[in-house]
Design an enzyme around this catalytic site. Structure first.
Site, PDB file in Angstrom:
ATOM      1  N   ASP A  59       0.879  -1.169   0.000  1.00 28.08           N
ATOM      2  CA  ASP A  59       0.000   0.000   0.000  1.00 28.08           C
ATOM      3  C   ASP A  59       0.913   1.214   0.000  1.00 28.08           C
ATOM      4  O   ASP A  59       1.413   1.631   1.051  1.00 28.08           O
ATOM      5  CB  ASP A  59      -0.902  -0.011   1.238  1.00 28.08           C
ATOM      6  CG  ASP A  59      -1.766   1.236   1.321  1.00 28.08           C
ATOM      7  OD1 ASP A  59      -2.283   1.676   0.277  1.00 28.08           O
ATOM      8  OD2 ASP A  59      -1.917   1.777   2.436  1.00 28.08           O
ATOM      9  N   GLU A  61      -1.317  -1.539  -4.837  1.00 20.48           N
ATOM     10  CA  GLU A  61      -2.525  -0.735  -5.009  1.00 20.48           C
ATOM     11  C   GLU A  61      -2.289   0.337  -6.062  1.00 20.48           C
ATOM     12  O   GLU A  61      -1.263   1.014  -6.056  1.00 20.48           O
ATOM     13  CB  GLU A  61      -2.933  -0.092  -3.688  1.00 20.48           C
ATOM     14  CG  GLU A  61      -4.263   0.620  -3.776  1.00 20.48           C
ATOM     15  CD  GLU A  61      -4.759   1.143  -2.450  1.00 20.48           C
ATOM     16  OE1 GLU A  61      -5.404   2.208  -2.455  1.00 20.48           O
ATOM     17  OE2 GLU A  61      -4.502   0.506  -1.415  1.00 20.48           O
ATOM     18  N   ASP A  90      -2.178   0.906   7.658  1.00 21.98           N
ATOM     19  CA  ASP A  90      -1.332   0.728   6.466  1.00 21.98           C
ATOM     20  C   ASP A  90      -1.006  -0.738   6.228  1.00 21.98           C
ATOM     21  O   ASP A  90      -1.013  -1.211   5.084  1.00 21.98           O
ATOM     22  CB  ASP A  90      -0.040   1.547   6.605  1.00 21.98           C
ATOM     23  CG  ASP A  90      -0.317   3.036   6.681  1.00 21.98           C
ATOM     24  OD1 ASP A  90      -0.961   3.565   5.758  1.00 21.98           O
ATOM     25  OD2 ASP A  90       0.091   3.669   7.670  1.00 21.98           O
TER      26      ASP A  90
END
EC number: 3.1.21.10
Length: 182
Positions: A7, A67, A139
């Site tokens: 991420d 992502e 996160d």
């Protein structure tokens, strides 16, 4: 298959590693790369690059999931996020890992069942799916969710490619309404 989910973020980059054993998902490790805000942009990107390389070396994933950047209302923030994502992608490519990309909508839909789920919902579902004792940090949860998303989508994509229903080209595929679009 061992999946490294990322991420990306310029301040905080989450990472999460899971093993896929048949239909079981097994937690390996996760964490957050905290980037010092007082460094110049190039130095911050190097922190992301170096730390992801280190995670790859220590966990030995077979594939990675990242992502995708979405366009938000602030173009400057979008560009900075894109640079952090680029540093992460370079670390993965440099480590010779295949990189699969998923939007936040795809990830949330895959993990929670709702593409517009709140962060807390994602955290709780990641905890549940991986049988974790506690709720992972935001996160880390997002990175683990990215890895879980790939674990869910990869078998479908593989079967479609094997049957010739999905082109093997570098063209990106999208999922809409539960259907894979070429």
């Amino acid at each position: 298959m061992r999946i490294l989910g990322i991420d990306p973020g310029l301040r905080r980059t989450g990472f999460g590693v899971i093993d896929v054993q048949g239909t079981r998902l097994v937690y390996v490790t996760s964490g957050t790369i905290v980037v010092p805000p007082d460094q110049a942009l190039a130095g911050r990107l190097k922190v992301i690059l170096d730390n992801i390389r280190e995670v790859v070396q220590s966990t030995r994933p077979t594939v990675s999931a990242l992502e995708k950047v979405f366009v938000n209302t602030n173009p400057a923030s979008t560009l900075l996020l894109g640079q952090a994502r680029g540093a992460a992608m370079c670390a993965l490519a440099d480590s010779l890992l295949e990189v699969h990309e998923y939007t936040a909508l795809q990830i949330k839909k895959s993990v929670v069942g709702n593409g517009h789920a709140a962060k807390e919902q994602v955290q709780k579902m990641v905890q549940h799916l991986l049988g974790l004792n506690g709720v992972p940090a935001a996160d880390s949860a997002d990175a683990l969710a990215c890895a879980i998303c790939h674990a869910h989508f990869h078998p479908l994509k593989q079967r479609l490619q094997d049957t010739g229903q999905l082109p093997v080209s570098g063209r990106a595929s999208r999922i809409r309404g539960g259907r894979l679009l070429g």
